[in-house]
Design a protein around this motif. Structure first.
Motif: not given
Length: 248
Positions: A10-21
């Motif tokens: 899937r294509t996800v938003s760059p904002a998800r990086c903060l959620d991953w961290l």
């Protein structure tokens, strides 16, 4: 090796990086002591391997993805509230060992090939300049060095893309090494802006972690493992990890 169906990345938003961290930090903060022990063991093993005369550097490149598979397994255990055991760090040798070792071989061969190609590009430009004349030598050597840096960076990023999701795809989807590596590249390219934002964030965090005599790596390694696992679930699994795991 058992096989599980592989959904399309899937294509996800760059904002998800903060959620991953944030998820990586949450998993670490919930059980810091086992994570600190695992991170310390990870660094110790790689350090001891690295000091082996002549071949230590090669074994380190070979072993890094194998231990990385263990970190992915630890993050999965943490995300599912299972007990964290140090032996899980070595799951890359305990489960699907041949596949994880082949990924390690790819890492070693890729690093050697990239370094050789970059050196060849720079040396060729410098040699051509030397044959033409002193002024040309300076210009071509400078241009050759810059081109070598560009070639090295581009190929190194491609190598990291191949390695990023491969251990998780082998572990959780039963994929063979080559399909896992190519699928990882495809997923990273499909999410290139997100991957670049994450890479920049990890670059900054690594420098911050190195300030207190490198002790911050003991925290950063678990956080990255958890973020990696969350990214994998977001992009490949049937459901996002963050909302489901938060309710466990």
């Amino acid at each position: 090796m058992s096989e599980a169906p592989l959904p399309r990345p899937r294509t996800v938003s760059p904002a998800r990086c903060l959620d991953w961290l944030a998820e990586g930090w949450r998993l670490f903060a919930r059980e810091p002591l086992p994570w600190l022990l695992a991170a310390g063991s990870f660094l110790l093993v790689l350090t001891l391997i690295g000091v082996v005369p002549l071949v230590g550097w090669a074994i380190t490149l070979l072993g890094f993805p194998i231990l990385g598979a263990g970190l992915v397994a630890l993050a999965d255990d943490a995300a599912h509230a299972r007990p964290l055991r140090l032996v899980t760090l070595f799951d890359g040798l305990r489960r699907d060992a041949n596949s994880h070792i082949m990924v390690g071989v790819f890492h070693l061969a890729g690093a050697l090939g990239i370094g050789f190609l970059a050196a060849l590009v720079g040396a060729s430009a410098a040699l051509t300049g030397a044959l033409i004349g002193p002024l040309a030598a300076v210009g071509l050597a400078t241009g050759g060095f810059m081109l070598a840096v560009v070639v090295f960076t581009a190929l190194w990023l491609l190598l990291i893309m191949a390695l990023w999701f491969a251990p998780a795809l082998i572990r959780f989807h039963g994929m063979e090494p080559v399909p896992a590596l190519t699928t990882s590249i495809h997923a990273c390219i499909q999410n290139l802006p997100t991957c670049l934002v994450l890479a920049l964030g990890l670059y900054v965090l690594t420098w911050v972690a190195m300030i207190p005599a490198g002790l911050g790596l003991l925290v950063l390694i678990p956080v990255v493992a958890g973020a990696h696992h969350a990214a994998y679930l977001d992009i490949f699994a049937d459901r996002p990890a963050l909302t489901d795991n938060a309710s466990r």
